[in-house]
Motif scaffolding. Sequence first.
Motif, PDB file in Angstrom:
ATOM      1  N   UNK A  54       0.885  -1.158   0.000  1.00 14.01           N
ATOM      2  CA  UNK A  54       0.000   0.000   0.000  1.00 14.01           C
ATOM      3  C   UNK A  54       0.922   1.206   0.000  1.00 14.01           C
ATOM      4  N   UNK A  55       0.999   1.872  -1.140  1.00 11.65           N
ATOM      5  CA  UNK A  55       1.976   2.941  -1.354  1.00 11.65           C
ATOM      6  C   UNK A  55       3.385   2.385  -1.090  1.00 11.65           C
ATOM      7  N   UNK A  56       4.078   2.876  -0.074  1.00 12.09           N
ATOM      8  CA  UNK A  56       5.455   2.422   0.173  1.00 12.09           C
ATOM      9  C   UNK A  56       5.541   1.362   1.271  1.00 12.09           C
ATOM     10  N   UNK A 107      -8.702  -2.578   5.770  1.00 18.75           N
ATOM     11  CA  UNK A 107      -9.895  -2.940   5.013  1.00 18.75           C
ATOM     12  C   UNK A 107      -9.691  -4.274   4.289  1.00 18.75           C
ATOM     13  N   UNK A 108      -8.548  -4.444   3.619  1.00 19.90           N
ATOM     14  CA  UNK A 108      -8.305  -5.669   2.861  1.00 19.90           C
ATOM     15  C   UNK A 108      -8.154  -6.874   3.779  1.00 19.90           C
ATOM     16  N   UNK A 136       0.447  -3.446  -6.075  1.00 23.25           N
ATOM     17  CA  UNK A 136       0.752  -2.201  -5.369  1.00 23.25           C
ATOM     18  C   UNK A 136      -0.507  -1.348  -5.385  1.00 23.25           C
ATOM     19  N   UNK A 137      -1.036  -1.069  -4.219  1.00 23.51           N
ATOM     20  CA  UNK A 137      -2.240  -0.242  -4.099  1.00 23.51           C
ATOM     21  C   UNK A 137      -1.796   1.198  -3.858  1.00 23.51           C
ATOM     22  N   UNK A 138      -2.297   2.093  -4.675  1.00 27.40           N
ATOM     23  CA  UNK A 138      -1.931   3.499  -4.570  1.00 27.40           C
ATOM     24  C   UNK A 138      -3.062   4.270  -3.895  1.00 27.40           C
ATOM     25  N   UNK A 139      -2.757   4.906  -2.785  1.00 31.01           N
ATOM     26  CA  UNK A 139      -3.722   5.810  -2.153  1.00 31.01           C
ATOM     27  C   UNK A 139      -3.276   7.266  -2.273  1.00 31.01           C
ATOM     28  N   UNK A 140      -1.984   7.473  -2.560  1.00 26.73           N
ATOM     29  CA  UNK A 140      -1.453   8.807  -2.819  1.00 26.73           C
ATOM     30  C   UNK A 140      -1.636   9.106  -4.303  1.00 26.73           C
ATOM     31  N   UNK A 141      -2.654   9.902  -4.629  1.00 24.69           N
ATOM     32  CA  UNK A 141      -3.032  10.110  -6.017  1.00 24.69           C
ATOM     33  C   UNK A 141      -2.298  11.268  -6.689  1.00 24.69           C
ATOM     34  N   UNK A 142      -1.203  11.713  -6.110  1.00 23.33           N
ATOM     35  CA  UNK A 142      -0.360  12.713  -6.772  1.00 23.33           C
ATOM     36  C   UNK A 142       0.251  12.079  -8.024  1.00 23.33           C
ATOM     37  N   UNK A 143      -0.017  12.641  -9.221  1.00 24.92           N
ATOM     38  CA  UNK A 143       0.495  12.023 -10.454  1.00 24.92           C
ATOM     39  C   UNK A 143       2.003  11.782 -10.445  1.00 24.92           C
ATOM     40  N   UNK A 191       2.697   8.600  -8.541  1.00 24.12           N
ATOM     41  CA  UNK A 191       2.318   7.409  -9.306  1.00 24.12           C
ATOM     42  C   UNK A 191       3.346   7.127 -10.400  1.00 24.12           C
ATOM     43  N   UNK A 192       3.791   8.159 -11.108  1.00 24.48           N
ATOM     44  CA  UNK A 192       4.785   7.977 -12.166  1.00 24.48           C
ATOM     45  C   UNK A 192       6.108   7.463 -11.604  1.00 24.48           C
ATOM     46  N   UNK A 193       6.444   7.884 -10.385  1.00 24.18           N
ATOM     47  CA  UNK A 193       7.651   7.374  -9.739  1.00 24.18           C
ATOM     48  C   UNK A 193       7.523   5.875  -9.481  1.00 24.18           C
ATOM     49  N   UNK A 194       6.338   5.447  -9.056  1.00 23.62           N
ATOM     50  CA  UNK A 194       6.103   4.020  -8.833  1.00 23.62           C
ATOM     51  C   UNK A 194       6.216   3.243 -10.141  1.00 23.62           C
ATOM     52  N   UNK A 195       5.682   3.805 -11.212  1.00 23.04           N
ATOM     53  CA  UNK A 195       5.749   3.128 -12.503  1.00 23.04           C
ATOM     54  C   UNK A 195       7.194   2.980 -12.961  1.00 23.04           C
ATOM     55  N   UNK A 196       8.005   3.978 -12.657  1.00 22.47           N
ATOM     56  CA  UNK A 196       9.411   3.910 -13.026  1.00 22.47           C
ATOM     57  C   UNK A 196      10.130   2.834 -12.211  1.00 22.47           C
ATOM     58  N   UNK A 197       9.724   2.664 -10.950  1.00 24.68           N
ATOM     59  CA  UNK A 197      10.334   1.641 -10.090  1.00 24.68           C
ATOM     60  C   UNK A 197       9.976   0.226 -10.542  1.00 24.68           C
TER      61      UNK A 197
END
Length: 410
Positions: free
Chosen positions: A4-6, A45-46, A172-179, A182-188
């Motif tokens: 969940x995020x990091x 929740x999950x 990877x569940x993203x709750x931080x919706x700062x674009x 998200x792009x940093x996660x995609x790069x990782x």
Amino acid sequence: MFFVDDNYYTLDDIEKQFAVFEGIPYIKECENRRIAVCMSDAFQWLALCFYVQRKGGSVVPIHSSTPREGAIRLATLTHSHILLFQSLHMPLHISTTENKREGFLIQMSSGTTGTPKVIERSWESIEEELTSYVEALPIDAETTSIVACPVTHSYGLISGFLACLKRGAEPIIITNMNPKYILKKLEQYPNHIVYAAPVLLHTLACFLPSSQMFHSVMTSGTVMPTNWLELLNKKSSRVLQQYGCSEAGCVAIHPGVQDAKEMGYSLSHVKVEAGSIDMPAEIVIHTAMNTISTKDLGYIENGVVSFLSRMDDMINVAGLNVYPAEVENTLMTEPRIVEAVVYKKENPLSGERVCVQYVATGHIDEGEIREWCRERLAPHQIPVEIIRVDEIEKLPNGKISRKKLGGFIS
């Protein structure tokens, strides 16, 4: 097991959370009971979802942004016994009625075309969907699902999260919706499939550096504007699309979308019927247990299910059909218009009228928009009411309620 995020959570973390649940009587005794859950903590929740499933109970996921009174209303509407609102330890007791049978994921229909319906899906039917979904998804076990949409909605929960676990990958569940985040996660995680609503995918595509590409993206929920899809295809190795409904979950997947209205090929656990390209008709889904009338208008050609419009969203102008997506795509070819939504308003005397709200990068005279439409659309398709807005209002799941935008013209 999943992020969940990091934050990374293992199966051991889930079992430890289960031990916490065992110490809370109203959660431990969830068999044949239903629990409504509105929590900002995605891990809790999950874990609770897994626990209640194991115990044979039912859960009602409620989007974490829902205010307290709204959550109480949904918990009451779904006949929940208790509501956990942002805390495990301060339950709100809703109902004392004992049910003979539980074991469901309880969802609400989108409510865009009338009073929301309570949808009960058994855990067995969800497992059947997952098996069929993973078989059809052209993604290997090494691909990471990045779920940038709510896991309280079936798209994020079942298709994004649970399907990823089923194929042996770690979502990877993203709750931080700062674009940028998200792009940093995609790069990782360069070998990824992104689950998101069309509007977020478009935003990410606009922010994506020229040196970076999406591996795979999945879109769902509403038809993507043509120019958005063109941009996404330029910046992705593969664009996928899925289609379904609350009662059946996902029923079709398209492995490589070039035409936004093409939803994809039917999954093996269902049979999908619709009209022909010359005579569109309601899309009907047959499962092992029932037949579902979707109120969606579409057709099937060469095995591909195509969606034209919600039947209630289609606009009848003096006996001529107007499909909102056609008008929206035309408007969005105007370089300054970045988003548009077409909907109907009704008048007891003149019938249904085409209306539009749009977002633009600069001033556009209304006369310019009308001239743009006159050159590209039939007269009955041209909007009567044209409204510029800073942002088009959306539901928590990213969809637009055309009915909410409409109403009656005085």
